[in-house]
Design a protein around this motif. Structure first.
Motif, mmCIF file in Angstrom:
data_model
loop_
_atom_site.group_PDB
_atom_site.id
_atom_site.type_symbol
_atom_site.label_atom_id
_atom_site.label_comp_id
_atom_site.label_asym_id
_atom_site.label_seq_id
_atom_site.Cartn_x
_atom_site.Cartn_y
_atom_site.Cartn_z
ATOM 1 N N VAL A 68 10.258 6.076 -7.795
ATOM 2 C CA VAL A 68 9.445 5.062 -8.468
ATOM 3 C C VAL A 68 8.973 4.071 -7.409
ATOM 4 O O VAL A 68 9.787 3.499 -6.685
ATOM 5 N N PHE A 69 7.664 3.897 -7.301
ATOM 6 C CA PHE A 69 7.088 2.918 -6.385
ATOM 7 C C PHE A 69 6.599 1.726 -7.193
ATOM 8 O O PHE A 69 5.842 1.898 -8.144
ATOM 9 N N VAL A 70 7.026 0.535 -6.806
ATOM 10 C CA VAL A 70 6.554 -0.702 -7.430
ATOM 11 C C VAL A 70 5.749 -1.454 -6.378
ATOM 12 O O VAL A 70 6.285 -1.845 -5.337
ATOM 13 N N LEU A 71 4.466 -1.613 -6.645
ATOM 14 C CA LEU A 71 3.587 -2.328 -5.718
ATOM 15 C C LEU A 71 3.686 -3.819 -5.998
ATOM 16 O O LEU A 71 3.571 -4.253 -7.144
ATOM 17 N N ARG A 72 3.915 -4.601 -4.959
ATOM 18 C CA ARG A 72 4.081 -6.051 -5.094
ATOM 19 C C ARG A 72 2.970 -6.765 -4.339
ATOM 20 O O ARG A 72 2.528 -6.304 -3.291
ATOM 21 N N THR A 73 2.545 -7.901 -4.862
ATOM 22 C CA THR A 73 1.492 -8.687 -4.229
ATOM 23 C C THR A 73 1.847 -10.157 -4.304
ATOM 24 O O THR A 73 2.299 -10.647 -5.344
ATOM 25 N N ASP A 74 1.650 -10.859 -3.202
ATOM 26 C CA ASP A 74 1.840 -12.306 -3.170
ATOM 27 C C ASP A 74 0.945 -12.938 -4.231
ATOM 28 O O ASP A 74 -0.195 -12.525 -4.427
ATOM 29 N N ASN A 75 1.450 -13.953 -4.909
ATOM 30 C CA ASN A 75 0.727 -14.543 -6.034
ATOM 31 C C ASN A 75 -0.646 -15.097 -5.673
ATOM 32 O O ASN A 75 -1.588 -14.973 -6.449
ATOM 33 N N SER A 76 -0.779 -15.714 -4.514
ATOM 34 C CA SER A 76 -2.083 -16.263 -4.141
ATOM 35 C C SER A 76 -3.089 -15.138 -3.909
ATOM 36 O O SER A 76 -4.261 -15.240 -4.287
ATOM 37 N N VAL A 77 -2.650 -14.035 -3.325
ATOM 38 C CA VAL A 77 -3.515 -12.873 -3.125
ATOM 39 C C VAL A 77 -3.853 -12.246 -4.474
ATOM 40 O O VAL A 77 -5.009 -11.917 -4.758
ATOM 41 N N LEU A 78 -2.844 -12.111 -5.314
ATOM 42 C CA LEU A 78 -3.042 -11.494 -6.620
ATOM 43 C C LEU A 78 -4.000 -12.321 -7.481
ATOM 44 O O LEU A 78 -4.886 -11.762 -8.139
#
Length: 104
Positions: free
Chosen positions: A24-34
């Motif tokens: 299972v891959f969970v992609l994460r993104t910094d909130n300001s980028v997101l």
């Protein structure tokens, strides 16, 4: 699904049985980028807020960790185009290894 070799792209995991997945891959993104990314896609109001809140509280990552064995869950940063390309390369490499190991 029983034969294996499937890829599932979904934003939740609580109702998928563990036996369906080898990884299972969970992609994460910094909130300001997101935030900027979602605004560019036309998200606003509650939809934008809900997505940011999910990332702040690591909702999908925590669901994955609660639903599947820890060795199945892999968190991948997805902030920059370079990280996204690296993620694609990692996933392709994993698929290739899986295919070799599971060829009959």
């Amino acid at each position: 699904m029983a034969r294996g070799g499937n890829i599932v792209d979904y934003h939740s995991c609580e109702f998928f049985p563990e036996r369906w997945f080898d990884i299972v891959f969970v992609l994460r993104t910094d909130n300001s980028v997101l935030y900027d990314r979602l605004q560019q896609r036309g998200y606003s109001g509650k939809k934008l807020d809900d997505n940011i809140q999910c990332e702040i509280f690591q909702t999908i990552l925590e669901e994955a960790r609660e639903s599947y064995k820890s060795e199945l869950v892999h968190e991948l940063p997805s902030n920059t185009p370079e990280e996204m390309e690296d993620n694609v390369d990692k996933i392709i490499q994993w698929i290739e290894q899986w295919s070799v190991a599971n060829s009959h």
